[in-house]
Scaffold this active site. Sequence first.
Site, short mmCIF file in Angstrom:
data_model
loop_
_atom_site.label_atom_id
_atom_site.label_comp_id
_atom_site.label_asym_id
_atom_site.label_seq_id
_atom_site.Cartn_x
_atom_site.Cartn_y
_atom_site.Cartn_z
N TYR A 5 7.66 36.78 -8.81
CA TYR A 5 7.36 35.90 -7.42
C TYR A 5 7.86 34.61 -7.42
O TYR A 5 7.61 33.95 -8.48
CB TYR A 5 6.05 36.17 -7.43
CG TYR A 5 5.33 35.42 -6.30
CD1 TYR A 5 5.04 36.02 -5.05
CD2 TYR A 5 5.20 33.99 -6.21
CE1 TYR A 5 4.59 35.40 -3.92
CE2 TYR A 5 4.64 33.33 -5.16
CZ TYR A 5 4.68 33.94 -4.05
OH TYR A 5 4.09 33.06 -2.86
N GLU B 147 8.43 32.96 0.75
CA GLU B 147 8.05 33.53 -0.32
C GLU B 147 9.31 34.68 -0.49
O GLU B 147 9.79 35.06 0.19
CB GLU B 147 6.97 34.69 -0.01
CG GLU B 147 5.35 33.83 -0.11
CD GLU B 147 4.45 34.87 -0.13
OE1 GLU B 147 3.16 34.50 -0.39
OE2 GLU B 147 4.47 35.81 0.59
#
Length: 388
Positions: free
Chosen positions: A109, A197
């Site tokens: 991530y 993101e």
Amino acid sequence: MNLHEFQAKKILKRYGIPIPDFGVASSVEEAKKIGEALHLEEAVLKIQVHAGGRGKAGGVKFAKHRSEIALRAKELLGLRMVNEQTGADGVIAHKILIARPVDIAKEYYLGALVDRSRSSPVLIASPEGGMEIEEIAHKAPEKILQMLFGFDGKLRSYQLLRLCKFMGWSGEEAKKGSAIATGLVRCFIESDAALLEINPLVKTKQGELFAIDAKLSIDDNALFRHSEILSFYDPTQISSQEAAAKQFDLAYIAMQGSIGCMVNGAGLAMATMDIIQLYGGSPANFLDVGGGASKEKVAEGFRIILSDPKVKAVLVNIFGGIMNCATIAEGVLHAAREQHIKIPIVVRLEGTNVEEGRRLFQDSHLKINTATDLKQAAHIVVQAAKGK
């Protein structure tokens, strides 16, 4: 403003972030052409909606052969996705992304957002990608790295070293990961993002790093600087009321209650919704007409409220500072006459030209209740919405 995945990827590619080949289709025929143009033997197809959890909702499918792409596209186009993020009405997929699949060995991530408590942008990284960052933070907070960075959009060498060590990157992998993090931070600052993101950022079995999914949200107040991003606006991803409100520069958010609210000023709007709840009702919307709204703008706001079938009563709560109470009255009365309103309307006015505003309502001969204070207005409108 939220962007679709394919729009976010288009921007990220300009910052050197590696992304598997993809195309975007609005029809089955376009999907077939993309498969042929990219020479795809296999493909992953994903609905393009402004919500997460697409995989769990059936919005992600795999085609094991080029001949299956059209079939999967037919299944996904027009799909209504409903989950916690979309609300009960859901959102409809009008476009799908068709991408070349990769052999995933590891998921990470990588993201950036504005930390308002520290008045700084922050890079967030985790060696555990593929699920919501909030879930990682809850279950394994030690697997999340947060690093503040400057508004110059640069990461310092010591920050990149710390990032690579935390993520377990070394050698060529560290160079690639550092380049991706550097590009992500630059993109975040230069696009005036509120959130960016990459989840997951994946390592393939061949040792390459790819951004498989991307989420980008832009600060609305900065859109005047980004004409291309502004053109990415997709009104199909919000309610018809919110789309209409945006056209007239009205701050409108749909809710699930039965009492429509028209207020001037965000703080007063919040207080109005609170007191409706306090008196046993539930607001159907947040609508701030602003401090200098015209009669036409007020009338349009009223039409938007009334277009919601859940609305059983309307509360107009205006404190006239810059706003002229008579202007509000004229706008409400114009919309009321035009639409032959049958539901109860409660009005509380105070401030500039309040006597003229009240007189206009009294002389209208319409079924409009006036209140002298907010408590009285809330009590009347809640009872009215309940049919009492």
